[in-house]
Write a protein that holds these residues in place. Structure first.
Motif, PDB file in Angstrom:
ATOM      1  N   TYR A   1       0.655  -1.216  -0.335  1.00 10.30           N
ATOM      2  CA  TYR A   1       0.214   0.055   0.008  1.00 10.30           C
ATOM      3  C   TYR A   1       0.716   1.178  -0.056  1.00 10.30           C
ATOM      4  N   ALA A   2       0.604   2.108  -1.112  1.00  9.18           N
ATOM      5  CA  ALA A   2       1.422   3.574  -1.537  1.00  9.18           C
ATOM      6  C   ALA A   2       2.684   3.685  -1.065  1.00  9.18           C
TER       7      ALA A   2
ATOM      8  N   GLY B   1      -3.735  -6.664   5.093  1.00  7.89           N
ATOM      9  CA  GLY B   1      -5.202  -6.977   4.532  1.00  7.89           C
ATOM     10  C   GLY B   1      -5.675  -8.184   4.962  1.00  7.89           C
ATOM     11  N   ALA B   2      -7.118  -8.319   5.098  1.00  2.00           N
ATOM     12  CA  ALA B   2      -7.524  -9.923   5.148  1.00  2.00           C
ATOM     13  C   ALA B   2      -8.312 -10.261   4.177  1.00  2.00           C
ATOM     14  N   PRO B   3      -7.965 -11.421   3.263  1.00  2.00           N
ATOM     15  CA  PRO B   3      -8.704 -11.643   1.996  1.00  2.00           C
ATOM     16  C   PRO B   3      -9.832 -12.371   2.106  1.00  2.00           C
TER      17      PRO B   3
ATOM     18  N   ARG C   1      -4.802  -1.937  -2.760  1.00  2.67           N
ATOM     19  CA  ARG C   1      -2.892  -1.959  -2.734  1.00  2.67           C
ATOM     20  C   ARG C   1      -2.632  -1.180  -4.203  1.00  2.67           C
ATOM     21  N   SER C   2      -3.202  -2.048  -5.068  1.00  2.00           N
ATOM     22  CA  SER C   2      -3.659  -1.808  -7.062  1.00  2.00           C
ATOM     23  C   SER C   2      -3.837   0.136  -6.904  1.00  2.00           C
ATOM     24  N   SER C   3      -4.791   0.081  -5.873  1.00  2.00           N
ATOM     25  CA  SER C   3      -5.360   1.440  -6.392  1.00  2.00           C
ATOM     26  C   SER C   3      -4.476   2.851  -5.846  1.00  2.00           C
TER      27      SER C   3
ATOM     28  N   LEU D   1     -10.911   2.668  -5.479  1.00  4.71           N
ATOM     29  CA  LEU D   1      -9.589   3.882  -6.013  1.00  4.71           C
ATOM     30  C   LEU D   1     -10.690   5.047  -4.448  1.00  4.71           C
ATOM     31  N   ALA D   2     -11.695   4.667  -3.989  1.00  3.90           N
ATOM     32  CA  ALA D   2     -12.854   4.425  -2.415  1.00  3.90           C
ATOM     33  C   ALA D   2     -12.123   4.862  -1.725  1.00  3.90           C
TER      34      ALA D   2
END
Length: 359
Positions: free
Chosen positions: A29-30, A54-56, A75-77, A340-341
């Motif tokens: 993330y970032a 993360g909690a997948p 993470r991608s966003s 993204l949000a």
């Protein structure tokens, strides 16, 4: 005339040693640093002030699955966020606090990766998450003045919040207040939502707050739902039981009556600055036009700007943990507006925590 191209020496790799860039690479993330936060060998010498984890998990949903892929999408966003090494032109001047600029703060923000959660047994999966977040809380913070690491969890369906609340309340030794952004109350009767045929079925993404109250992870009063607009199953019982679980309701339509500042004022007056607070954001608090990639959409929700304005207005509360859940990439648009949000929601969490930790 074409300018001459001066390439580096063929054995020079100084400009390609970073394992991340805006378009690819091993992703956090970032672009925050990563290490194995769950390894007991690192508890003492690997410091954490804020952990992103993360909690997948999405086998606690009652409608559309897919949120197990939420952490990856969030993470991608967040690729465009992160620190850029630049020579500060204004030497000696104090720059504003910025989670992504390590020159403006002195604490450690770590992406711990995802907890390995089995998709075959909810009981085991949720216990894995609990043990993972508990392990994060065992790390030393970056400064002796900070009591413990704070966690930001990326879901995953909303069931995962129960495990975060369990670990945090145990770490603090007391229950926490909850601000729950959602279109649904999530204190549903476990014998109704889930059927009550087995205890296994009773715990799900619509009953976890019932259990959080029953198990003493949250306070008996002072909790808030924000953005509620979904119909109740039993209009009389659900309302009474929700109140018994310690919740007051701010409906989505209330923003048209009192505005963002009215909602912020109500929350801050109730939460104060000392009591530990946990914020949980179900992305379906947003209108489907803003966040279509989620499990149980409800029309009439907040815009992205309204949600972020409320979150950013909560500066000063004692935020001990947070999550954003129910991001389901299979139902998102090609532009990935839901993830993204969620990325922007985490950005707001970080802003609140940086301000709080640094002051």
């Amino acid at each position: 005339m074409r300018s001459q191209l001066n390439l580096p020496d063929k054995d020079d790799t100084s400009d390609i040693q970073s394992d991340q860039n805006m378009y690819g690479g091993i992703l956090t993330y970032a672009h925050f640093p990563h290490f194995n936060c769950f390894n007991p060998e690192f508890y003492d010498d690997k410091e954490i002030d804020i952990a992103i984890v993360g909690a997948p998990f999405d086998t606690g949903v009652s409608y559309r699955p897919g949120a197990r892929f939420g952490p990856e999408a969030i993470r991608s966003s967040a690729r465009r966020l992160g620190e850029i090494a630049v020579d500060k032109k204004h030497k000696g001047k104090k720059y504003p606090l910025d989670p992504y600029d390590s020159t403006t703060h002195d604490f450690k923000i770590i992406d711990c990766g995802d907890v390995a959660m089995t998709p075959f047994d909810n009981r085991i999966a949720l216990n894995q998450l609990y043990r993972g977040i508990r392990a994060i809380h065992k790390h030393n913070p970056g400064s002796a003045s900070r009591a413990h690491p704070k966690t930001i969890t990326m879901g995953g369906d909303h069931t995962i919040t129960l495990m975060a609340l369990k670990s945090i309340s145990e770490r603090l030794g007391k229950p926490v207040k909850v601000i729950h952004f959602d279109s649904h109350i999530d204190t549903w009767d476990p014998t109704v939502l889930g059927g009550g045929v087995t205890d296994y079925m009773k715990l799900n993404h619509g009953t976890f707050l019932h259990y959080a109250h029953e198990l003493g992870y949250i306070t008996n009063k002072g909790n808030f739902h924000v953005g509620i607009r979904a119909p109740l199953i039993d209009s009389l019982y659900d309302s009474e039981h929700d109140s018994e679980c310690g919740f007051s309701i701010i409906r989505a339509s209330d923003i048209d009556k009192v505005g963002v500042q009215g909602i912020v004022k109500t929350l801050k007056e109730a939460l104060g600055t000392e009591d530990p607070v946990y914020i949980s954001v179900d992305i379906d608090v947003l209108d489907p036009s803003t966040a279509p990639g989620t499990g149980t959409m409800e029309i009439g929700g907040f815009t992205g700007r309204e949600l972020l304005s409320i979150l950013n207005g909560l500066k000063g509360i004692n935020l001990v943990g947070a999550d954003v859940v129910e991001v389901s990439p299979p139902y998102d648009t090609n532009s990935e507006i839901t993830s993204l949000a969620a990325t922007s929601v985490i950005d707001s969490f970080l802003q609140l925590m940086v301000i709080q930790v640094s002051n």
